[in-house]
Design a protein around this motif. Structure first.
Motif, PDB file in Angstrom:
ATOM      1  N   TYR A  26     -15.080  31.154  16.944  1.00 48.57           N
ATOM      2  CA  TYR A  26     -15.769  31.234  15.648  1.00 48.57           C
ATOM      3  C   TYR A  26     -16.803  30.109  15.512  1.00 48.57           C
ATOM      4  O   TYR A  26     -17.981  30.343  15.245  1.00 48.57           O
ATOM      5  N   GLY A  27     -16.356  28.886  15.709  1.00 47.64           N
ATOM      6  CA  GLY A  27     -17.239  27.740  15.538  1.00 47.64           C
ATOM      7  C   GLY A  27     -18.357  27.686  16.555  1.00 47.64           C
ATOM      8  O   GLY A  27     -19.476  27.252  16.242  1.00 47.64           O
ATOM      9  N   THR A  28     -18.095  28.125  17.777  1.00 49.89           N
ATOM     10  CA  THR A  28     -19.127  28.101  18.814  1.00 49.89           C
ATOM     11  C   THR A  28     -20.278  29.022  18.452  1.00 49.89           C
ATOM     12  O   THR A  28     -21.452  28.654  18.585  1.00 49.89           O
ATOM     13  N   ILE A  29     -19.977  30.219  17.966  1.00 43.89           N
ATOM     14  CA  ILE A  29     -21.027  31.150  17.556  1.00 43.89           C
ATOM     15  C   ILE A  29     -21.761  30.625  16.334  1.00 43.89           C
ATOM     16  O   ILE A  29     -23.006  30.603  16.288  1.00 43.89           O
ATOM     17  N   LYS A  30     -21.026  30.198  15.323  1.00 41.11           N
ATOM     18  CA  LYS A  30     -21.656  29.720  14.091  1.00 41.11           C
ATOM     19  C   LYS A  30     -22.543  28.506  14.349  1.00 41.11           C
ATOM     20  O   LYS A  30     -23.704  28.461  13.908  1.00 41.11           O
ATOM     21  N   ASP A  31     -22.009  27.528  15.069  1.00 39.69           N
ATOM     22  CA  ASP A  31     -22.783  26.318  15.337  1.00 39.69           C
ATOM     23  C   ASP A  31     -24.026  26.625  16.170  1.00 39.69           C
ATOM     24  O   ASP A  31     -25.110  26.081  15.913  1.00 39.69           O
ATOM     25  N   GLY A  32     -23.878  27.489  17.171  1.00 34.30           N
ATOM     26  CA  GLY A  32     -25.010  27.816  18.025  1.00 34.30           C
ATOM     27  C   GLY A  32     -26.138  28.487  17.265  1.00 34.30           C
ATOM     28  O   GLY A  32     -27.324  28.172  17.465  1.00 34.30           O
ATOM     29  N   LEU A  33     -25.799  29.410  16.367  1.00 40.35           N
ATOM     30  CA  LEU A  33     -26.826  30.070  15.570  1.00 40.35           C
ATOM     31  C   LEU A  33     -27.430  29.124  14.534  1.00 40.35           C
ATOM     32  O   LEU A  33     -28.648  29.123  14.314  1.00 40.35           O
ATOM     33  N   ASP A  34     -26.596  28.315  13.898  1.00 40.91           N
ATOM     34  CA  ASP A  34     -27.112  27.357  12.912  1.00 40.91           C
ATOM     35  C   ASP A  34     -28.116  26.406  13.557  1.00 40.91           C
ATOM     36  O   ASP A  34     -29.196  26.134  12.994  1.00 40.91           O
ATOM     37  N   GLY A  38     -36.037  25.328  31.839  1.00 37.10           N
ATOM     38  CA  GLY A  38     -37.334  25.624  31.225  1.00 37.10           C
ATOM     39  C   GLY A  38     -37.249  26.368  29.912  1.00 37.10           C
ATOM     40  O   GLY A  38     -38.236  26.964  29.466  1.00 37.10           O
ATOM     41  N   GLN A  39     -36.084  26.328  29.284  1.00 37.99           N
ATOM     42  CA  GLN A  39     -35.910  26.944  27.972  1.00 37.99           C
ATOM     43  C   GLN A  39     -35.657  25.866  26.930  1.00 37.99           C
ATOM     44  O   GLN A  39     -34.865  24.945  27.159  1.00 37.99           O
ATOM     45  N   LYS A  40     -36.342  25.995  25.794  1.00 36.23           N
ATOM     46  CA  LYS A  40     -36.150  25.069  24.687  1.00 36.23           C
ATOM     47  C   LYS A  40     -36.463  25.826  23.400  1.00 36.23           C
ATOM     48  O   LYS A  40     -37.435  26.578  23.336  1.00 36.23           O
ATOM     49  N   VAL A  41     -35.638  25.629  22.393  1.00 30.86           N
ATOM     50  CA  VAL A  41     -35.768  26.407  21.165  1.00 30.86           C
ATOM     51  C   VAL A  41     -37.157  26.263  20.547  1.00 30.86           C
ATOM     52  O   VAL A  41     -37.816  27.263  20.206  1.00 30.86           O
ATOM     53  N   GLU A  42     -37.629  25.018  20.395  1.00 31.67           N
ATOM     54  CA  GLU A  42     -38.868  24.778  19.641  1.00 31.67           C
ATOM     55  C   GLU A  42     -40.079  25.490  20.249  1.00 31.67           C
ATOM     56  O   GLU A  42     -40.756  26.276  19.556  1.00 31.67           O
ATOM     57  N   PRO A  43     -40.437  25.267  21.521  1.00 27.93           N
ATOM     58  CA  PRO A  43     -41.616  25.946  22.068  1.00 27.93           C
ATOM     59  C   PRO A  43     -41.431  27.457  22.191  1.00 27.93           C
ATOM     60  O   PRO A  43     -42.388  28.217  21.978  1.00 27.93           O
ATOM     61  N   PHE A  44     -40.237  27.906  22.505  1.00 22.87           N
ATOM     62  CA  PHE A  44     -39.990  29.348  22.572  1.00 22.87           C
ATOM     63  C   PHE A  44     -40.263  30.006  21.228  1.00 22.87           C
ATOM     64  O   PHE A  44     -40.838  31.096  21.149  1.00 22.87           O
ATOM     65  N   SER A  45     -39.830  29.354  20.150  1.00 26.34           N
ATOM     66  CA  SER A  45     -39.982  29.964  18.824  1.00 26.34           C
ATOM     67  C   SER A  45     -41.441  30.023  18.373  1.00 26.34           C
ATOM     68  O   SER A  45     -41.781  30.770  17.455  1.00 26.34           O
ATOM     69  N   GLU A  46     -42.308  29.269  19.027  1.00 29.05           N
ATOM     70  CA  GLU A  46     -43.732  29.310  18.688  1.00 29.05           C
ATOM     71  C   GLU A  46     -44.406  30.585  19.192  1.00 29.05           C
ATOM     72  O   GLU A  46     -45.435  30.999  18.650  1.00 29.05           O
ATOM     73  N   VAL A  47     -43.835  31.207  20.223  1.00 27.55           N
ATOM     74  CA  VAL A  47     -44.497  32.372  20.820  1.00 27.55           C
ATOM     75  C   VAL A  47     -43.634  33.639  20.797  1.00 27.55           C
ATOM     76  O   VAL A  47     -44.082  34.704  21.209  1.00 27.55           O
ATOM     77  N   LEU A  48     -42.404  33.514  20.305  1.00 30.28           N
ATOM     78  CA  LEU A  48     -41.490  34.653  20.285  1.00 30.28           C
ATOM     79  C   LEU A  48     -40.993  34.910  18.863  1.00 30.28           C
ATOM     80  O   LEU A  48     -40.865  33.985  18.062  1.00 30.28           O
ATOM     81  N   HIS A  49     -40.712  36.166  18.572  1.00 27.92           N
ATOM     82  CA  HIS A  49     -40.241  36.528  17.235  1.00 27.92           C
ATOM     83  C   HIS A  49     -38.761  36.222  17.045  1.00 27.92           C
ATOM     84  O   HIS A  49     -38.304  36.090  15.906  1.00 27.92           O
ATOM     85  N   GLY A  84     -26.627  29.647  26.353  1.00 29.55           N
ATOM     86  CA  GLY A  84     -25.886  29.238  25.172  1.00 29.55           C
ATOM     87  C   GLY A  84     -25.927  27.748  24.904  1.00 29.55           C
ATOM     88  O   GLY A  84     -25.807  27.313  23.759  1.00 29.55           O
ATOM     89  N   ARG A  85     -26.129  26.954  25.947  1.00 23.47           N
ATOM     90  CA  ARG A  85     -26.139  25.498  25.761  1.00 23.47           C
ATOM     91  C   ARG A  85     -27.470  25.005  25.185  1.00 23.47           C
ATOM     92  O   ARG A  85     -27.546  23.888  24.650  1.00 23.47           O
ATOM     93  N   VAL A  86     -28.527  25.817  25.287  1.00 27.52           N
ATOM     94  CA  VAL A  86     -29.876  25.365  24.915  1.00 27.52           C
ATOM     95  C   VAL A  86     -29.973  24.902  23.459  1.00 27.52           C
ATOM     96  O   VAL A  86     -30.604  23.870  23.182  1.00 27.52           O
ATOM     97  N   PRO A  87     -29.370  25.593  22.477  1.00 25.32           N
ATOM     98  CA  PRO A  87     -29.458  25.086  21.101  1.00 25.32           C
ATOM     99  C   PRO A  87     -28.768  23.741  20.895  1.00 25.32           C
ATOM    100  O   PRO A  87     -29.087  23.022  19.944  1.00 25.32           O
ATOM    101  N   PHE A  88     -27.849  23.393  21.795  1.00 30.70           N
ATOM    102  CA  PHE A  88     -27.033  22.182  21.620  1.00 30.70           C
ATOM    103  C   PHE A  88     -27.624  20.950  22.296  1.00 30.70           C
ATOM    104  O   PHE A  88     -27.146  19.839  22.055  1.00 30.70           O
ATOM    105  N   ILE A  89     -28.623  21.118  23.163  1.00 28.24           N
ATOM    106  CA  ILE A  89     -29.173  19.985  23.909  1.00 28.24           C
ATOM    107  C   ILE A  89     -30.676  19.898  23.709  1.00 28.24           C
ATOM    108  O   ILE A  89     -31.328  20.870  23.323  1.00 28.24           O
ATOM    109  N   GLN A  90     -31.224  18.726  23.995  1.00 24.85           N
ATOM    110  CA  GLN A  90     -32.641  18.502  23.735  1.00 24.85           C
ATOM    111  C   GLN A  90     -33.537  19.098  24.808  1.00 24.85           C
ATOM    112  O   GLN A  90     -34.543  19.732  24.514  1.00 24.85           O
ATOM    113  N   ASN A  91     -33.204  18.889  26.070  1.00 27.71           N
ATOM    114  CA  ASN A  91     -34.040  19.387  27.173  1.00 27.71           C
ATOM    115  C   ASN A  91     -33.165  20.043  28.233  1.00 27.71           C
ATOM    116  O   ASN A  91     -31.992  19.679  28.396  1.00 27.71           O
TER     117      ASN A  91
END
Length: 319
Positions: A228-236, A195-206, A184-191
């Protein structure tokens, strides 16, 4: 409350409610196509092994208007008959395949473990699951005994995803959707050392499923107290950082842990998480309850469908 009695109450409760049309009920023509907005539950091995429990829970989901189930593939996958039964009810089926329980502690997984994971992926494809969700596809959180840069960690995990795809392509159709659970913390931090990061993961996963359980944002008082805000912010944030077209579906908390700081009832705590997902730029939610005890979740879901979301209420006030 005994589990069987809970499920009987759950069935009676949902069956007696008026079923209103919701965003999550907009179904495509095929149960192999991802719903426009996912609303569903996690299904564990206990439910898989109890055929009556399976039938009851899927009927309850269908009657309530849910459209998706994330189903364990290890150690006991569902039968072809169970998968067919769920699909006949219009439920989109996602196969949850655990990779490295607790995370990798070495630089690379051993061959026998990889073979075992790929066996489960093949089984899911043989059963007709249109989506493979890779869970625990990461390094251990602070428990590794080697030095490795962030970028090398990302490359290593993506290499494992690529190997899974290559080694199962003789069974898994080319249109199989590949997704992954992320911290859950991965969308909120840069690195992140896992070994999980939104940008490279999204290049190979749907799609990506951030585990945005508010109770797990240890030490972050605002996140714990604002489901409420934790879910919304994380998805955004996931949508903002991901490659265009990547699905972002929240794992929401369907268990009673650290609910107190929110000053909400347990039912409303679940409900506002669902509302956070709906108000976000994301594509839905799956409720996690390890024991598959979903009476409070279905109560929350019924309220969620009937009540305006916080963003809708704020819009009305401003108008």
């Amino acid at each position: 409350m005994k589990p069987l009695f809970s499920f009987l109450l759950l069935f009676v409760f949902v069956s007696c409610q008026s079923i209103s049309q919701t965003k999550g009920q907009e179904r495509s023509g095929s149960v192999n196509e991802t719903p426009e907005f996912i609303e569903g539950l996690y299904i564990n091995t206990k439910t898989i092994r109890d055929k009556k429990r399976w039938t009851l829970l899927f009927q309850v989901m269908k009657d309530a208007g849910m459209n998706t189930a994330v189903v364990d593939m290890q150690p006991h996958p569902p039968t072809p008959e169970q998968v067919a039964e769920a699909k006949a009810l219009g439920i989109y089926m996602v196969a949850r395949v655990v990779n490295f329980e607790g995370g990798l502690t070495e630089k690379s997984p051993n061959a026998s473990l990889m073979a075992s994971i790929q066996k489960s992926i093949r089984k899911a494809c043989e059963l007709g699951f249109p989506e493979i969700q890779l869970d625990y596809i990461r390094y251990a959180d602070g428990g590794t005994n080697f030095s490795m840069s962030y970028e090398k960690r990302y490359e290593s995990i993506l290499g494992i995803v690529a190997e899974h795809k290559e080694k199962t392509k003789e069974v898994c159709p080319s249109d199989t959707k590949w997704t992954a659970d992320i911290f859950g913390r991965v969308p909120f931090i840069q690195n992140d050392v896992i070994g999980q990061k939104v940008e490279p993961f999204s290049e190979v996963l749907h799609g990506l499923y951030p585990m945005l359980y508010p109770s797990h944002f240890y030490g972050l008082t605002k996140r714990v107290a604002d489901p409420y805000g934790t879910i919304k912010d994380g998805l955004d944030l996931t949508v903002q950082r991901a490659k265009p077209g990547t699905k972002a579906i929240a794992w929401v908390q369907g268990f009673n842990m650290m609910v107190g700081p929110s000053k909400l009832s347990y039912t409303d705590y679940i409900k506002v998480q669902m509302q956070g997902a709906r108000d976000s730029a994301g594509h839905g939610f799956i409720v996690w309850n390890a024991g598959n005890e979903y009476l409070e979740t279905m109560n929350a879901y019924e309220k969620y469908k009937k009540e305006p979301t916080p963003s809708q209420m704020n819009l009305t006030k401003s108008e």
